[in-house]
Design an enzyme around this catalytic site. Structure first.
Site, PDB file in Angstrom:
ATOM      1  N   LYS A 148      27.550  73.081  53.803  1.00 60.60           N
ATOM      2  CA  LYS A 148      26.401  74.707  52.983  1.00 60.60           C
ATOM      3  C   LYS A 148      26.935  75.672  53.159  1.00 60.60           C
ATOM      4  O   LYS A 148      27.654  75.942  54.502  1.00 60.60           O
ATOM      5  CB  LYS A 148      24.902  74.320  53.835  1.00 60.60           C
ATOM      6  CG  LYS A 148      24.255  75.770  53.745  1.00 60.60           C
ATOM      7  CD  LYS A 148      22.388  75.840  53.618  1.00 60.60           C
ATOM      8  CE  LYS A 148      22.121  76.959  52.713  1.00 60.60           C
ATOM      9  NZ  LYS A 148      21.754  76.321  51.654  1.00 60.60           N
ATOM     10  N   HIS A 206      21.032  72.993  59.018  1.00 60.91           N
ATOM     11  CA  HIS A 206      21.436  72.454  57.844  1.00 60.91           C
ATOM     12  C   HIS A 206      22.455  71.180  58.243  1.00 60.91           C
ATOM     13  O   HIS A 206      23.741  71.930  59.408  1.00 60.91           O
ATOM     14  CB  HIS A 206      21.627  73.309  56.797  1.00 60.91           C
ATOM     15  CG  HIS A 206      20.174  73.965  56.107  1.00 60.91           C
ATOM     16  ND1 HIS A 206      19.606  74.461  56.744  1.00 60.91           N
ATOM     17  CD2 HIS A 206      19.854  73.671  54.763  1.00 60.91           C
ATOM     18  CE1 HIS A 206      18.701  74.879  55.887  1.00 60.91           C
ATOM     19  NE2 HIS A 206      19.048  73.936  54.344  1.00 60.91           N
TER      20      HIS A 206
HETATM   21  N1  NDP Z   1      16.121  74.723  45.901  1.00 56.97           N
HETATM   22  C1  NDP Z   1      16.230  73.281  46.350  1.00 56.97           C
HETATM   23  O1  NDP Z   1      14.978  72.520  47.037  1.00 56.97           O
HETATM   24  C2  NDP Z   1      17.774  73.313  46.912  1.00 56.97           C
HETATM   25  C3  NDP Z   1      18.685  74.488  47.237  1.00 56.97           C
HETATM   26  N2  NDP Z   1      19.847  73.905  47.239  1.00 56.97           N
HETATM   27  C4  NDP Z   1      21.396  74.533  46.810  1.00 56.97           C
HETATM   28  O2  NDP Z   1      21.455  73.852  45.668  1.00 56.97           O
HETATM   29  C5  NDP Z   1      23.183  74.438  45.853  1.00 56.97           C
HETATM   30  C6  NDP Z   1      23.787  73.328  45.895  1.00 56.97           C
HETATM   31  O3  NDP Z   1      23.836  72.614  46.410  1.00 56.97           O
HETATM   32  P1  NDP Z   1      24.448  71.027  47.378  1.00 56.97           P
HETATM   33  O4  NDP Z   1      24.391  69.973  45.936  1.00 56.97           O
HETATM   34  O5  NDP Z   1      24.487  70.552  48.561  1.00 56.97           O
HETATM   35  O6  NDP Z   1      26.459  71.383  47.100  1.00 56.97           O
HETATM   36  P2  NDP Z   1      27.573  70.638  46.560  1.00 56.97           P
HETATM   37  O7  NDP Z   1      28.330  71.513  47.181  1.00 56.97           O
HETATM   38  O8  NDP Z   1      27.420  69.463  46.870  1.00 56.97           O
HETATM   39  O9  NDP Z   1      27.361  71.239  45.038  1.00 56.97           O
HETATM   40  C7  NDP Z   1      27.642  72.067  44.316  1.00 56.97           C
HETATM   41  C8  NDP Z   1      28.526  71.903  43.194  1.00 56.97           C
HETATM   42  O10 NDP Z   1      28.670  73.181  41.924  1.00 56.97           O
HETATM   43  C9  NDP Z   1      29.521  73.008  41.891  1.00 56.97           C
HETATM   44  N3  NDP Z   1      30.025  73.985  40.955  1.00 56.97           N
HETATM   45  C10 NDP Z   1      30.993  75.334  41.448  1.00 56.97           C
HETATM   46  N4  NDP Z   1      31.011  75.851  40.507  1.00 56.97           N
HETATM   47  C11 NDP Z   1      30.415  74.888  39.562  1.00 56.97           C
HETATM   48  C12 NDP Z   1      30.565  75.291  38.289  1.00 56.97           C
HETATM   49  N5  NDP Z   1      31.283  77.233  38.415  1.00 56.97           N
HETATM   50  N6  NDP Z   1      30.036  75.187  37.206  1.00 56.97           N
HETATM   51  C13 NDP Z   1      29.457  74.432  37.877  1.00 56.97           C
HETATM   52  N7  NDP Z   1      28.548  73.784  39.053  1.00 56.97           N
HETATM   53  C14 NDP Z   1      29.454  74.438  39.868  1.00 56.97           C
HETATM   54  C15 NDP Z   1      31.115  71.585  42.832  1.00 56.97           C
HETATM   55  O11 NDP Z   1      31.619  71.640  42.011  1.00 56.97           O
HETATM   56  P3  NDP Z   1      33.180  71.491  43.602  1.00 56.97           P
HETATM   57  O12 NDP Z   1      33.062  70.266  44.019  1.00 56.97           O
HETATM   58  O13 NDP Z   1      34.114  71.172  42.098  1.00 56.97           O
HETATM   59  O14 NDP Z   1      32.842  72.615  44.029  1.00 56.97           O
HETATM   60  C16 NDP Z   1      29.558  71.069  43.508  1.00 56.97           C
HETATM   61  O15 NDP Z   1      29.652  69.891  42.385  1.00 56.97           O
HETATM   62  C17 NDP Z   1      23.497  75.408  46.817  1.00 56.97           C
HETATM   63  O16 NDP Z   1      23.226  76.578  47.311  1.00 56.97           O
HETATM   64  C18 NDP Z   1      22.337  74.847  47.879  1.00 56.97           C
HETATM   65  O17 NDP Z   1      22.065  76.531  48.314  1.00 56.97           O
HETATM   66  C19 NDP Z   1      19.831  72.017  47.804  1.00 56.97           C
HETATM   67  C20 NDP Z   1      19.343  71.505  47.412  1.00 56.97           C
HETATM   68  C21 NDP Z   1      18.243  71.172  47.743  1.00 56.97           C
HETATM   69  O1  LIG Z   2      22.028  74.009  51.466  1.00 56.93           O
HETATM   70  C1  LIG Z   2      21.155  72.694  51.691  1.00 56.93           C
HETATM   71  O2  LIG Z   2      21.683  71.487  51.720  1.00 56.93           O
HETATM   72  C2  LIG Z   2      19.830  73.419  50.883  1.00 56.93           C
HETATM   73  N1  LIG Z   2      19.516  74.991  50.421  1.00 56.93           N
HETATM   74  C3  LIG Z   2      18.589  75.273  50.668  1.00 56.93           C
HETATM   75  C4  LIG Z   2      18.508  76.776  51.184  1.00 56.93           C
HETATM   76  O3  LIG Z   2      18.936  77.112  51.227  1.00 56.93           O
HETATM   77  O4  LIG Z   2      17.269  76.848  51.418  1.00 56.93           O
HETATM   78  C5  LIG Z   2      17.094  74.416  49.938  1.00 56.93           C
HETATM   79  C6  LIG Z   2      16.746  73.501  51.009  1.00 56.93           C
HETATM   80  O5  LIG Z   2      16.970  74.338  52.741  1.00 56.93           O
HETATM   81  C7  LIG Z   2      18.983  72.894  51.239  1.00 56.93           C
END
Ligand code: NDP
Ligand SMILES: O=C(O)C1=N[C@H](C(=O)O)C[C@H](O)C1
EC number: 1.17.1.8
Length: 248
Positions: free
Chosen positions: A138, A134
């Site tokens: 992350k 990744h």
């Molecule tokens: N299921 C799937 O297919 C996928 C899942 N993911 C998962 O999604 C999640 C987010 O990933 P990603 O977008 O890369 O991460 P980012 O760090 O880019 O985004 C996370 C966001 O959450 C915000 N945040 C923090 N605390 C809170 C809160 N209390 N309430 C609301 N928002 C909050 C952060 O704000 P701030 O910037 O202010 O800290 C930030 O904008 C991860 O857990 C990742 O593993 C990712 C890709 C695919």
């Molecule tokens: O944080 C990410 O980027 C992703 N998170 C998810 C995970 O933890 O499996 C899904 C994907 O791998 C991207």
């Protein structure tokens, strides 16, 4: 039919930004709220049908609990949902029988297929290891997808009576054999330039199989996010894994 009203948490993050754009581009969905760190979710949830949570492991359970409390369905992409968190959520949903929550470690159909292929292959190979790769921003390791893949593969091996994978290691540096997830080693790479990849390596006498998936752009997750938003209201209770709603 009225458009489904959607709130996105983690809205300014990498996934949240993409999800907000995908919802806004959909004729049957309307984005009614964007939640970020420190926001009180109650006002946004009061006018919503579905929460899409793409925040951080530390905030996700409280956000989802607030949604269930408000009678709002939830699609949870945030990773880090362990068994204890899922059990608490399941218990809460017992008191909200019309609410549906999907916890989906991965929304990409390709990633879901690789996990399904690995589960199918598991019983034929004495060795299996999972490699996930990744972007370095992350916060959790191993990835939620890798943990789920390893658990499902381990369960398939156990069901088929496959014993522990051979490994003669007696001397090693800490971490060199990866994280042990139900007996399956899971190795995490963090590298600038990557989005999200997973490779499941299976081995038997004289042959190996590598099952690999690469998300090269977060658009790979959006069809799954939208499908989940449209379907979650039809699936009361807790569902773990989007594969249950796809005919894989
Ligand atoms: N299921 C799937 O297919 C996928 C899942 N993911 C998962 O999604 C999640 C987010 O990933 P990603 O977008 O890369 O991460 P980012 O760090 O880019 O985004 C996370 C966001 O959450 C915000 N945040 C923090 N605390 C809170 C809160 N209390 N309430 C609301 N928002 C909050 C952060 O704000 P701030 O910037 O202010 O800290 C930030 O904008 C991860 O857990 C990742 O593993 C990712 C890709 C695919
Ligand atoms: O944080 C990410 O980027 C992703 N998170 C998810 C995970 O933890 O499996 C899904 C994907 O791998 C991207």
């Amino acid at each position: 039919m009225d458009a489904l009203r959607v709130v996105v948490s983690g809205a300014s993050g990498r996934m949240g930004t993409a999800a907000c754009a995908a919802v806004e581009a959909s004729d049957d969905l309307v984005l009614v709220g964007r939640l970020g760190r420190g926001d009180d979710p109650s006002a946004a949830l009061a006018g919503a049908d579905v929460l899409v949570d793409l925040s951080v492991p530390a905030s996700s359970p409280a956000l989802v609990a607030a949604a269930v409390e408000a009678g709002v369905h939830a699609v949870v992409g945030t990773t880090g949902w362990d068994d204890a968190r899922l059990a608490t959520l399941r218990e809460q949903l017992g008191g909200a029988p019309s609410v549906g929550v999907l916890v989906a470690p991965n929304f990409s159909v390709g990633a879901l297929l690789v996990t399904a292929f690995a589960v199918r292959a598991a019983r034929f190979f004495e060795s299996v290891e999972v490699l996930e790769l990744h972007h370095p921003d992350k916060v959790d390791a191993p990835s939620g997808t890798a943990v789920r893949t390893a658990r499902l593969v381990a369960a398939a091996r156990a069901e088929a009576g496959v014993g522990p994978a051979p490994d003669a290691t007696t001397a090693s540096l800490p971490g060199s054999r990866g994280a042990d997830v139900d007996g399956v080693p899971v190795h995490s790479v963090r590298l600038r330039g990557l989005v999200a990849s997973q490779e499941v390596l299976l081995g038997a006498q004289g042959e190996t199989v590598s099952l690999r998936h690469d998300s090269i752009d977060r658009s790979s997750f959006m069809p799954g996010v939208l499908l989940a938003v449209r379907q979650v209201g039809s699936h009361p209770g807790l569902t773990v894994g989007l594969e249950h709603w796809l005919d894989l």
